[in-house]
Design a protein around this motif. Sequence first.
Motif, PDB file in Angstrom:
ATOM      1  N   ALA A  32      18.024  23.541 -30.394  1.00  0.00           N
ATOM      2  CA  ALA A  32      18.396  22.280 -29.740  1.00  0.00           C
ATOM      3  C   ALA A  32      19.216  22.558 -28.483  1.00  0.00           C
ATOM      4  O   ALA A  32      19.015  21.933 -27.430  1.00  0.00           O
ATOM      5  N   TYR A  52      17.024  24.419 -25.510  1.00  0.00           N
ATOM      6  CA  TYR A  52      16.107  23.568 -24.749  1.00  0.00           C
ATOM      7  C   TYR A  52      16.704  22.218 -24.372  1.00  0.00           C
ATOM      8  O   TYR A  52      16.040  21.418 -23.732  1.00  0.00           O
ATOM      9  N   ARG A  53      17.926  21.975 -24.786  1.00  0.00           N
ATOM     10  CA  ARG A  53      18.594  20.710 -24.510  1.00  0.00           C
ATOM     11  C   ARG A  53      17.734  19.529 -24.977  1.00  0.00           C
ATOM     12  O   ARG A  53      17.350  18.648 -24.213  1.00  0.00           O
ATOM     13  N   VAL A  54      17.447  19.525 -26.277  1.00  0.00           N
ATOM     14  CA  VAL A  54      16.655  18.466 -26.893  1.00  0.00           C
ATOM     15  C   VAL A  54      17.366  18.025 -28.171  1.00  0.00           C
ATOM     16  O   VAL A  54      18.215  18.741 -28.705  1.00  0.00           O
ATOM     17  N   LEU A 111      11.367  13.449 -30.385  1.00  0.00           N
ATOM     18  CA  LEU A 111      12.269  14.408 -29.753  1.00  0.00           C
ATOM     19  C   LEU A 111      12.786  13.854 -28.434  1.00  0.00           C
ATOM     20  O   LEU A 111      12.005  13.553 -27.527  1.00  0.00           O
ATOM     21  N   MET A 115      14.262  14.186 -24.889  1.00  0.00           N
ATOM     22  CA  MET A 115      14.233  15.213 -23.855  1.00  0.00           C
ATOM     23  C   MET A 115      14.594  14.563 -22.518  1.00  0.00           C
ATOM     24  O   MET A 115      14.261  13.397 -22.278  1.00  0.00           O
ATOM     25  N   SER A 116      15.258  15.308 -21.661  1.00  0.00           N
ATOM     26  CA  SER A 116      15.480  14.809 -20.304  1.00  0.00           C
ATOM     27  C   SER A 116      14.310  15.181 -19.401  1.00  0.00           C
ATOM     28  O   SER A 116      14.108  14.564 -18.359  1.00  0.00           O
ATOM     29  N   PRO A 152      10.381  15.725 -20.171  1.00  0.00           N
ATOM     30  CA  PRO A 152       9.239  15.798 -21.095  1.00  0.00           C
ATOM     31  C   PRO A 152       8.091  16.650 -20.569  1.00  0.00           C
ATOM     32  O   PRO A 152       7.097  16.840 -21.269  1.00  0.00           O
ATOM     33  N   ALA A 175       9.128  24.054 -24.298  1.00  0.00           N
ATOM     34  CA  ALA A 175       9.978  23.558 -25.381  1.00  0.00           C
ATOM     35  C   ALA A 175       9.154  22.850 -26.438  1.00  0.00           C
ATOM     36  O   ALA A 175       9.328  23.064 -27.645  1.00  0.00           O
ATOM     37  N   PRO A 218       7.615  13.205 -27.499  1.00  0.00           N
ATOM     38  CA  PRO A 218       8.787  13.226 -26.623  1.00  0.00           C
ATOM     39  C   PRO A 218       9.182  11.820 -26.185  1.00  0.00           C
ATOM     40  O   PRO A 218       8.335  10.962 -25.930  1.00  0.00           O
ATOM     41  N   ASP A 255      20.206  13.603 -19.844  1.00  0.00           N
ATOM     42  CA  ASP A 255      20.572  14.973 -20.194  1.00  0.00           C
ATOM     43  C   ASP A 255      22.031  15.054 -20.635  1.00  0.00           C
ATOM     44  O   ASP A 255      22.362  15.739 -21.599  1.00  0.00           O
ATOM     45  N   ILE A 284      22.306  13.770 -24.160  1.00  0.00           N
ATOM     46  CA  ILE A 284      21.729  14.723 -25.115  1.00  0.00           C
ATOM     47  C   ILE A 284      22.741  15.831 -25.409  1.00  0.00           C
ATOM     48  O   ILE A 284      22.953  16.218 -26.557  1.00  0.00           O
TER      49      ILE A 284
END
Length: 585
Positions: free
Chosen positions: A86, A89-91, A103, A105-106, A108, A113, A127, A132, A135
């Motif tokens: 997490a 990948y910043r998810v 999921l 995501m900033s 997609p 990722a 997604p 961000d 998240i």
Amino acid sequence: MAAFNRRKLESALLSQGLVEREALIDLVAESRRSGKRVARLLLEKNLLTEEQLLKVLESELGIRQVNLSIFPIDQQAIAKLPAEIAARYRVLPLARENGRITLAMSDPLDLEAIDYITKLTGAEIEPVLARDSVIRQMISRFYGLTLRDGDAGKAGGRRTLENGLEAEVDLSSAGSPAVQIVNSLIEQAIAEGASDIHLEPEENELRIRMRLDGVLHDLASPAGQLKSNIISRVKILANLDIAEKRLPQDGNIDWQEGRAGINLRISTLPTINGEKIVIRLLEKQRIVLPLEELGFSEDNYNLFLRLLLNQHGLMLVTGPTGCGKTTTLYSALNYLNRPQKNIITVEDPVEYRLKGINQVQVNRKINRTFANALRSILRQDPNIIMVGEIRDPETATITVQSALTGHLVLSTLHTNNAAGAVTRLTDMGLQKYLVNSSLLGVIAQRLVRQICPDCASEYLLSDQEKVFFKGYFDCEPPERLWHGIKCNRCNLTGYKGRLSIQEVLMINHKMHQLIMQGATTEDLQQGAAAQGMRTLVKDGLRLILAGKTTVSEIVRSTFNTIIDTEATLDKNSIAYLATLQRDQD
């Protein structure tokens, strides 16, 4: 697929005039050299705001945007994705259902990722878009991890990861999970314009709620084992005794973080599951406004100015907690503040320090009450006095005496409507002639939510709505009104921001007669309305017809102010009202 989506994004940026062609060509070339994604470079180079980028991705790629602050995040979905993935990948996994993981995501378009997480979890990835920064806050909150931007320039945009699950927690360390969570909560509240944060311990978790536009919203809960650390961190910031958990405590935090004028008022309350904490956010720019920005109608604004032009007498602002009384009083003091005037206030607490004004803090431990402070203030040659609140007969008596002896006095009372302030003073034991001689006027006010400008839409009134409208507002309903159809920019509420409604009761000759006759609140309200006072209900109607708020908002805010002759509600209208309020909540 990725190339196609990237080209679609680039085309949208050009067609909407958000980025110049030459700048976009340079970005694509830099993306190929560095391995950074185009979306990330757009933000790093300040070519787009995060809001603009998400809006383009949502419209062009057909990927919905969610607000993580109010999204019901599934703890089981969180458990399916390792913390380090997490963070890398910043998810953030939000839900798991029928073999599919939703999921956040900033970006997609990051297929690396998506592919990696698909293989890792064996689930199909759906997604959705999210900020961000939010998240990152949620990763800190759920996983107890700290994300740093030290490696932001590396290929793939991977982040350095710190494990913050210490056995012995250092609550002053910037790397502590509790510190990160508290910081992110406060920053989120400031960014979204919240007025309060509620930290409520339950048996196995910490419930977090945030008051936005006067309404509480649930936020995602952090890891259960961090509950006590988060509470302790807030108490440390407020210089409270972390060992004392049996008694309520109050404190303050000056929150700078690059800003000026943000103060956090902290209140703790022992409960059966631990200490509940409420953090009230007080921002000077929001609480001291020019008078013309307080939301008065033109007529009421002129009446307000007439009250402030008086050299002596008592002006009251009334309403429940959170209706903007302090904002109105502080703004009035700011308007009156001149070198020729000696202005002194007595408050509990002093919410903001106003330059050029002498402010006194109530302190009951040393017997510095409102009444005792007022006695001292009268010996300080004041022109204008502000009393934070009239709470008891002693304070009421001295306040009125101050108004009678050549001072302009501003204060507050908790009453449902403007006329109720008169009877409240007499109920406190003040003689009618004292009230009559001192009181200049009363402003009753409420704050109502404003229809979100991004999703405002007209609609046709049903027959039931028309009947209710005519009964409640005592006028013919229009064919169409406005409401918010709910979008991500208003947290799926249909409202964004708040407006004020007021009624201004001027104590004129007719009111003097009614007061001396011992008139009831209803008689005073009817008498004032007969002379042209616009009631809270009627002032709310002004905003409804202007398309700025809804019927349900005005009813929610004014129902306890109406008197029998103001609204004609049969049993069907009462049933409709109950449905209206349930849907509103």
